[in-house]
Each structure stands twice: as C-alpha cells, then as structure tokens.
Design a protein around this motif. Sequence first.
Motif, PDB file in Angstrom:
ATOM      1  N   PRO A  44      35.665  28.516  28.028  1.00 58.04           N
ATOM      2  CA  PRO A  44      36.796  29.150  28.002  1.00 58.04           C
ATOM      3  C   PRO A  44      37.004  30.678  28.376  1.00 58.04           C
ATOM      4  N   VAL A  45      37.931  30.947  28.742  1.00 59.01           N
ATOM      5  CA  VAL A  45      38.049  32.603  29.178  1.00 59.01           C
ATOM      6  C   VAL A  45      38.135  33.252  27.946  1.00 59.01           C
ATOM      7  N   PRO A  46      37.486  34.436  27.933  1.00 59.92           N
ATOM      8  CA  PRO A  46      37.536  35.230  26.478  1.00 59.92           C
ATOM      9  C   PRO A  46      38.999  35.648  26.216  1.00 59.92           C
ATOM     10  N   PRO A  47      39.261  36.033  25.084  1.00 55.81           N
ATOM     11  CA  PRO A  47      40.515  36.459  24.620  1.00 55.81           C
ATOM     12  C   PRO A  47      40.911  37.741  25.448  1.00 55.81           C
ATOM     13  N   HIS A  48      42.193  38.041  25.792  1.00 59.74           N
ATOM     14  CA  HIS A  48      42.721  39.269  26.533  1.00 59.74           C
ATOM     15  C   HIS A  48      43.953  39.738  25.912  1.00 59.74           C
ATOM     16  N   SER A  49      44.479  40.664  26.469  1.00 65.39           N
ATOM     17  CA  SER A  49      45.838  41.323  26.046  1.00 65.39           C
ATOM     18  C   SER A  49      46.660  41.623  27.336  1.00 65.39           C
ATOM     19  N   LEU A  50      46.372  40.755  28.274  1.00 62.67           N
ATOM     20  CA  LEU A  50      47.232  41.047  29.487  1.00 62.67           C
ATOM     21  C   LEU A  50      48.710  40.540  29.308  1.00 62.67           C
ATOM     22  N   LYS A  51      49.416  41.177  30.045  1.00 66.83           N
ATOM     23  CA  LYS A  51      51.060  40.902  30.007  1.00 66.83           C
ATOM     24  C   LYS A  51      51.445  39.575  30.645  1.00 66.83           C
ATOM     25  N   PRO A  52      52.485  38.799  29.900  1.00 68.77           N
ATOM     26  CA  PRO A  52      52.799  37.568  30.861  1.00 68.77           C
ATOM     27  C   PRO A  52      53.605  37.897  31.815  1.00 68.77           C
ATOM     28  N   TYR A  53      54.047  36.946  32.654  1.00 65.92           N
ATOM     29  CA  TYR A  53      54.602  37.075  34.103  1.00 65.92           C
ATOM     30  C   TYR A  53      55.593  36.084  34.379  1.00 65.92           C
ATOM     31  N   PRO A  54      56.645  36.197  35.161  1.00 60.87           N
ATOM     32  CA  PRO A  54      57.643  35.229  35.368  1.00 60.87           C
ATOM     33  C   PRO A  54      56.909  33.954  36.110  1.00 60.87           C
ATOM     34  N   ALA A  55      57.352  32.733  35.833  1.00 64.59           N
ATOM     35  CA  ALA A  55      57.124  31.642  36.375  1.00 64.59           C
ATOM     36  C   ALA A  55      56.986  31.673  37.755  1.00 64.59           C
ATOM     37  N   LEU A  56      55.793  31.034  38.524  1.00 54.82           N
ATOM     38  CA  LEU A  56      55.522  31.298  39.765  1.00 54.82           C
ATOM     39  C   LEU A  56      55.160  29.726  40.349  1.00 54.82           C
ATOM     40  N   ARG A  57      55.285  29.488  41.544  1.00 57.49           N
ATOM     41  CA  ARG A  57      55.066  28.239  42.010  1.00 57.49           C
ATOM     42  C   ARG A  57      53.603  28.157  42.853  1.00 57.49           C
ATOM     43  N   VAL A  58      52.637  27.413  42.501  1.00 56.26           N
ATOM     44  CA  VAL A  58      51.377  27.429  43.022  1.00 56.26           C
ATOM     45  C   VAL A  58      51.350  26.348  44.190  1.00 56.26           C
ATOM     46  N   VAL A  59      50.926  27.091  45.630  1.00 58.48           N
ATOM     47  CA  VAL A  59      51.000  26.075  46.643  1.00 58.48           C
ATOM     48  C   VAL A  59      49.573  26.205  47.627  1.00 58.48           C
ATOM     49  N   GLU A 143      48.606  38.336  33.236  1.00 62.11           N
ATOM     50  CA  GLU A 143      47.983  36.894  33.115  1.00 62.11           C
ATOM     51  C   GLU A 143      47.631  36.208  34.290  1.00 62.11           C
ATOM     52  N   LEU A 144      48.426  36.709  35.455  1.00 58.72           N
ATOM     53  CA  LEU A 144      48.444  36.028  36.692  1.00 58.72           C
ATOM     54  C   LEU A 144      47.022  36.096  37.133  1.00 58.72           C
ATOM     55  N   SER A 145      46.255  37.307  36.985  1.00 61.69           N
ATOM     56  CA  SER A 145      44.927  37.638  37.183  1.00 61.69           C
ATOM     57  C   SER A 145      43.792  36.656  36.650  1.00 61.69           C
ATOM     58  N   VAL A 146      44.082  35.842  35.729  1.00 61.95           N
ATOM     59  CA  VAL A 146      43.355  34.712  35.079  1.00 61.95           C
ATOM     60  C   VAL A 146      43.738  33.678  35.498  1.00 61.95           C
ATOM     61  N   ASP A 147      45.091  33.409  35.546  1.00 63.01           N
ATOM     62  CA  ASP A 147      45.687  32.204  36.177  1.00 63.01           C
ATOM     63  C   ASP A 147      45.443  31.639  37.650  1.00 63.01           C
ATOM     64  N   LEU A 148      45.315  32.648  38.409  1.00 66.02           N
ATOM     65  CA  LEU A 148      45.191  32.513  39.620  1.00 66.02           C
ATOM     66  C   LEU A 148      43.882  32.031  39.764  1.00 66.02           C
ATOM     67  N   GLN A 149      42.599  32.325  39.089  1.00 65.26           N
ATOM     68  CA  GLN A 149      41.405  31.643  39.223  1.00 65.26           C
ATOM     69  C   GLN A 149      41.258  30.675  38.612  1.00 65.26           C
ATOM     70  N   LEU A 150      42.108  30.292  37.610  1.00 60.49           N
ATOM     71  CA  LEU A 150      41.845  28.964  37.016  1.00 60.49           C
ATOM     72  C   LEU A 150      42.303  28.038  37.411  1.00 60.49           C
ATOM     73  N   GLU A 151      43.495  28.133  38.384  1.00 59.43           N
ATOM     74  CA  GLU A 151      44.002  27.258  39.227  1.00 59.43           C
ATOM     75  C   GLU A 151      42.980  26.738  40.561  1.00 59.43           C
ATOM     76  N   LEU A 152      42.488  27.687  40.798  1.00 60.56           N
ATOM     77  CA  LEU A 152      41.168  27.610  41.983  1.00 60.56           C
ATOM     78  C   LEU A 152      40.121  26.912  41.466  1.00 60.56           C
ATOM     79  N   TRP A 153      39.483  27.094  40.193  1.00 60.31           N
ATOM     80  CA  TRP A 153      38.476  26.587  39.554  1.00 60.31           C
ATOM     81  C   TRP A 153      38.796  24.975  39.413  1.00 60.31           C
ATOM     82  N   LYS A 154      39.893  24.665  39.178  1.00 61.28           N
ATOM     83  CA  LYS A 154      40.702  23.311  38.970  1.00 61.28           C
ATOM     84  C   LYS A 154      40.276  22.633  40.222  1.00 61.28           C
TER      85      LYS A 154
END
Length: 229
Positions: A44-59, A143-154
């Motif tokens: 798991p990714v360690p806890p962080h305090s990054l800000k949320p962001y508006p919904a985006l579409r991954v393509v 949090e996009l900096s985290v989600d960006l990588q998690l989607e690619l890892w998947k």
Amino acid sequence: MNALKKLSERIHQKGLKATFKTLWKRYVFFHWELLWMERDLVSPVPPHSLKPYPALRVVKITPTNTGAFARYFGDRVGTMAELAAEGHTGHMHLDDQGDAVAFIWGCAHNYYDRHYYGCEFPVKPGEFFEFGGELTRAYWGTELSVDLQLELWKAMAAQGCDKVVDVCEFHNIPALKLHLRMGYTEQGRIMNVYGLFGRWRFYRETRYSGSRLDALRKPSRPPVTAPAT
C-alpha cells in the motif's frame, strides 16, 4: 541584437552568476545524476495529505487520440503519438473538456529514451520502466500524482509485471519527495549523463551504498503517550 537584449534581460532577472551557470550547462558541460528507484506493485501507498481533485477520465494513449494533449501539452503531441506507436503503455487523464491534464508511460522491456536522455534503461523480467509522468500545474499537490501511478501499475500488473523501476534526477527535489511518498526505495545505482558543448553525450553507471535521500525524509512522529498524572 535580439539575442543581446534577451541576455541582458535574463541577467537583470536572474543575476549574472545564475545566467552564466545556465549558459555553461546548456552550451559547454552538464552532468545529470539519475538515481534508480524501485517498488513492488502490491504494498500500500503510505498515508499522505494530498488534496482531492475533480473527477477525471483515464484513457489509454493511442496514435490516434493524442490530439487531447494539444491544449496543455501542445509540444508533446508528436512525441505521444510516437511512443504509442512503439507499443509502450501510456495513460492520459482527461478533464470534462476532453483535454489531457496528466499522463504517464510504462515499458515492460529495455527502454531507449531517444526523446530526452538519449540512453537505454535496462529492464529485468517481471519489471517495467516507468517514465514521462507529468501533471498540469493546476493538479500539483493533489492525489492525482498518486492515482496516476496506481492506474498504470494496475495495467502493467495485468501484463505480468510485479515491480516498477525508474530513474529520478538527483536535482529534482519535488520528484524525489514524490518517490519517497509513494514508497519507492533506492537501488544504489546512478545513471550518469554528461553533455559536452551542447552536442555530445556520454553515459556511465556508478553505484553507491547507504541512502542519498535521507535529508528529504520526513522525521517519524513520536508515539502519542498519556499525560503524566
């Protein structure tokens, strides 16, 4: 005359020493230290305090949909199409206008970077090389900096990969901090890139022991104890 004017303006803005340093690196000599980093894809990714962001579409990036980069990454449209045509796995995150606001790439074999560093990065079986991750300024610190990588890892795990490796420039402090925040560890290897007279480049790998990043790690918080009575 225009060149002299621009030089004069830069010296006025940045100072003589900073301007000379920039010109030296661009036209005479530079040395980049690229630290090899790695991480498994399941911890798991360690806890962080990054800000949320508006919904985006991954393509998934393809040679035919790179027009989405035109608004925020206009100078990358051609490069994105080339990388997709070469078979690398790329994701872009689109806003509600259909414009790419972030992207990242993965390669499950040796990656030759002909667009920037100009050298090959070897990849072992089961690993993939992550590169090219970038977000528009509006999404920095989110949090996009985290989600960006998690989607690619998947996506890369689905291709049989169980480890991500990449390199990070030692002078790029924000990127190094991001790696630590994501749980990456140092491999103890450095890809050294040398540039001479703005024309030639040379490469060599060196190794080191211990950590080069201890100064960037946040001190661990002491455990909370009950007040004395």
